[in-house]
Design a protein around this motif. Structure first.
Motif, mmCIF file in Angstrom:
data_model
loop_
_atom_site.group_PDB
_atom_site.id
_atom_site.type_symbol
_atom_site.label_atom_id
_atom_site.label_comp_id
_atom_site.label_asym_id
_atom_site.label_seq_id
_atom_site.Cartn_x
_atom_site.Cartn_y
_atom_site.Cartn_z
ATOM 1 N N GLY A 1 -7.627 -17.729 -13.089
ATOM 2 C CA GLY A 1 -6.549 -17.558 -12.140
ATOM 3 C C GLY A 1 -6.442 -18.598 -11.041
ATOM 4 O O GLY A 1 -5.591 -18.501 -10.192
ATOM 5 N N VAL A 2 -7.286 -19.589 -11.037
ATOM 6 C CA VAL A 2 -7.182 -20.615 -10.009
ATOM 7 C C VAL A 2 -7.179 -21.976 -10.679
ATOM 8 O O VAL A 2 -7.663 -22.121 -11.787
ATOM 9 N N PRO A 3 -6.592 -22.956 -10.005
ATOM 10 C CA PRO A 3 -6.622 -24.285 -10.612
ATOM 11 C C PRO A 3 -8.053 -24.723 -10.832
ATOM 12 O O PRO A 3 -8.876 -24.669 -9.932
ATOM 13 N N PHE B 1 -5.071 -25.565 -15.024
ATOM 14 C CA PHE B 1 -5.302 -24.169 -14.694
ATOM 15 C C PHE B 1 -5.998 -23.480 -15.866
ATOM 16 O O PHE B 1 -5.548 -23.596 -17.000
ATOM 17 N N ILE C 1 -6.640 -19.973 -17.499
ATOM 18 C CA ILE C 1 -5.999 -18.664 -17.413
ATOM 19 C C ILE C 1 -6.589 -17.738 -18.461
ATOM 20 O O ILE C 1 -7.011 -18.159 -19.529
ATOM 21 N N VAL D 1 -3.671 -24.414 -18.866
ATOM 22 C CA VAL D 1 -2.357 -25.022 -18.649
ATOM 23 C C VAL D 1 -2.580 -26.374 -17.982
ATOM 24 O O VAL D 1 -3.200 -26.454 -16.924
ATOM 25 N N TRP E 1 -0.799 -28.986 -16.052
ATOM 26 C CA TRP E 1 0.446 -29.032 -15.278
ATOM 27 C C TRP E 1 0.628 -30.437 -14.726
ATOM 28 O O TRP E 1 -0.202 -30.942 -13.985
ATOM 29 N N GLN F 1 -1.366 -18.214 -12.199
ATOM 30 C CA GLN F 1 -0.786 -19.538 -11.972
ATOM 31 C C GLN F 1 -0.942 -20.379 -13.234
ATOM 32 O O GLN F 1 -1.925 -20.253 -13.932
ATOM 33 N N PRO F 2 0.017 -21.205 -13.518
ATOM 34 C CA PRO F 2 1.268 -21.437 -12.799
ATOM 35 C C PRO F 2 2.417 -20.549 -13.286
ATOM 36 O O PRO F 2 3.514 -20.647 -12.787
ATOM 37 N N PHE F 3 2.143 -19.660 -14.233
ATOM 38 C CA PHE F 3 3.214 -18.832 -14.790
ATOM 39 C C PHE F 3 3.828 -17.899 -13.741
ATOM 40 O O PHE F 3 4.997 -17.550 -13.816
ATOM 41 N N ARG G 1 4.826 -18.361 -10.993
ATOM 42 C CA ARG G 1 5.924 -18.948 -10.213
ATOM 43 C C ARG G 1 7.295 -18.592 -10.785
ATOM 44 O O ARG G 1 8.307 -18.799 -10.138
ATOM 45 N N TYR G 2 7.317 -18.117 -11.997
ATOM 46 C CA TYR G 2 8.594 -17.840 -12.675
ATOM 47 C C TYR G 2 8.599 -16.408 -13.192
ATOM 48 O O TYR G 2 7.555 -15.801 -13.402
ATOM 49 N N THR H 1 11.476 -24.894 -15.497
ATOM 50 C CA THR H 1 10.488 -25.815 -16.029
ATOM 51 C C THR H 1 10.255 -25.516 -17.507
ATOM 52 O O THR H 1 10.605 -24.428 -17.988
#
Lengths: 217, 157
Positions: free
Chosen positions: A146-148, A187, A189, A207, A209, B55-57, B59-60, B147
């Motif tokens: 859940g965190v970068p 990230f 996840i 992810v 990004w 994050q980052p999902f 955000r949407y 995005t």
């Protein structure tokens, strides 16, 4: 998470009260927005090593070059177990991108050695793998979820180039990311209940990004 | 004579060995936007509701599957895939490894890039090693008020 070495230097300068002007403002902004930066600064400020560094920079550094290095190594070695949580950060030697450096980071030969030794031990404190020491930027043991996991800042030069290895316990491992002039974050996840219910062997994903340039697309 | 021919055929088949498996890459192009009208996730994006908590999902709140493609990947052979925003995703299977017991795991090392003719590459290089069936995502490309998330998954044959 991993911060570039130059950023770590700035943060150490901030912790030591040696930054001024824009560099200080940027470092403070990073601390406010980045968990790893905050952890590093807090650790340095709370550590007796931080006090010692601040004192050292006020003294005639050249008279104690060898002693400084030895002392820092010893103190950091003793402090390393509590300095960084559970091997979260592992950084490796990296070719610097530009020539910018906080003006107060190097206050003398002794201070430079102190900082260099501090960086080396900060790096080593989380590293158990000697074979990663030549990686261009960083190797990262990723925080749980859940965190970068990796935040690669926007480059000041021509390209953002990094190699980052997530924890190699199966799942997805990011080996390298290169995105010219763009900020990149990785990230980690969880795949959540669906994967768990399906007995997925590695119920997590990643992810990558990449920040889009303003005004495009 | 017939027996000899049969034996020869069997020997020939045996020496050929098993057919080389070619992994398949699944690419899903997901358009994510933020809407005040409430959350909506395409029914085809079965796993995404779990992911959108993080994050980052996070955000949407609106996710739509724009495209999906299955592409066989041969080692060392780049495969290109045109994206809806005019860019091209190029993926190359670098190698496949299998971890040893007690938990053997097939691992796919792939190299990817996203570029656009005449422009600076959006993603010059991405190297990822992923387990079979393990998705990973490339996000950040702005597209029609939102995005794009590219979901990539590799499957064995």
């Amino acid at each position: 998470m991993t911060l570039p070495r130059e950023t770590v230097l700035d943060l150490m300068g901030l912790a030591d009260g040696m930054l001024e002007g824009d560099a200080k403002a940027k470092a403070e902004q990073l601390v406010a927005s980045n968990e790893e930066a905050r952890l590093l600064v807090d650790t340095l400020r709370a550590s007796p090593v931080g006090d010692w560094v601040r004192e050292s920079t006020d003294r005639q550094a050249s008279a104690a070059v060898a002693g400084i290095a030895d002392s820092v190594m010893a103190r950091l070695a003793a402090d390393a177990s509590g300095a960084v949580e559970g091997g979260v950060v592992r950084m490796a030697p990296w070719v610097r991108r530009g020539s910018r450096r906080g003006p107060a980071v190097v206050a003398g030969v002794g201070a430079a050695l102190v900082l260099a030794a501090s960086i080396a031990l900060y790096v080593r404190s989380g590293s158990q793998r000697s074979d990663e020491e030549l990686a261009p930027v960083a190797s990262v043991a990723v925080p749980p979820v859940g965190v970068p996991s990796v935040a690669l800042p926007a480059p000041s030069a021509s390209a953002s180039q990094a190699e980052a290895k997530t924890a190699a316990a199966g799942g997805v491992e990011v080996n390298a990311v290169e995105a010219p002039s763009r900020a990149v974050s990785v990230f980690r996840i969880p795949m959540g209940a669906a994967a768990a219910a399906a007995n997925a062997p590695h119920p997590s994903s990643v992810v990558i990004w990449v920040e889009e340039d303003t005004g495009t697309k | 004579m017939a027996f000899a021919l049969a034996c020869a055929s069997v020997a020939s088949l045996a020496s050929a060995g098993p057919a080389k498996s070619v992994p398949t890459l699944e690419i899903r192009v997901i358009h994510a936007t933020q809407s005040d009208g409430g959350a909506a996730i395409d029914a085809d994006l079965r796993d995404l509701p779990q992911l959108t908590r993080d994050q980052p999902f996070v955000r949407y709140n609106v996710y739509k599957l724009l495209a999906r493609k299955l592409q066989a990947l041969e080692e060392g052979k780049p495969e290109a895939y045109g994206l809806v925003n005019g860019r091209t995703l190029q993926v190359t299977l670098v190698d496949v490894t299998t971890t040893s017991a007690p938990h053997p795991d097939r691992r796919y090392h792939i190299r990817a890039a996203i570029g656009e003719p005449g422009k600076q590459a959006f993603l010059k290089l991405l190297e990822v090693t992923a387990s079979e069936g393990q998705p990973f995502f490339v996000g950040g490309q702005t597209y029609e008020g939102g995005t794009l998330f590219l979901e990539l998954v590799l499957y064995g044959t």
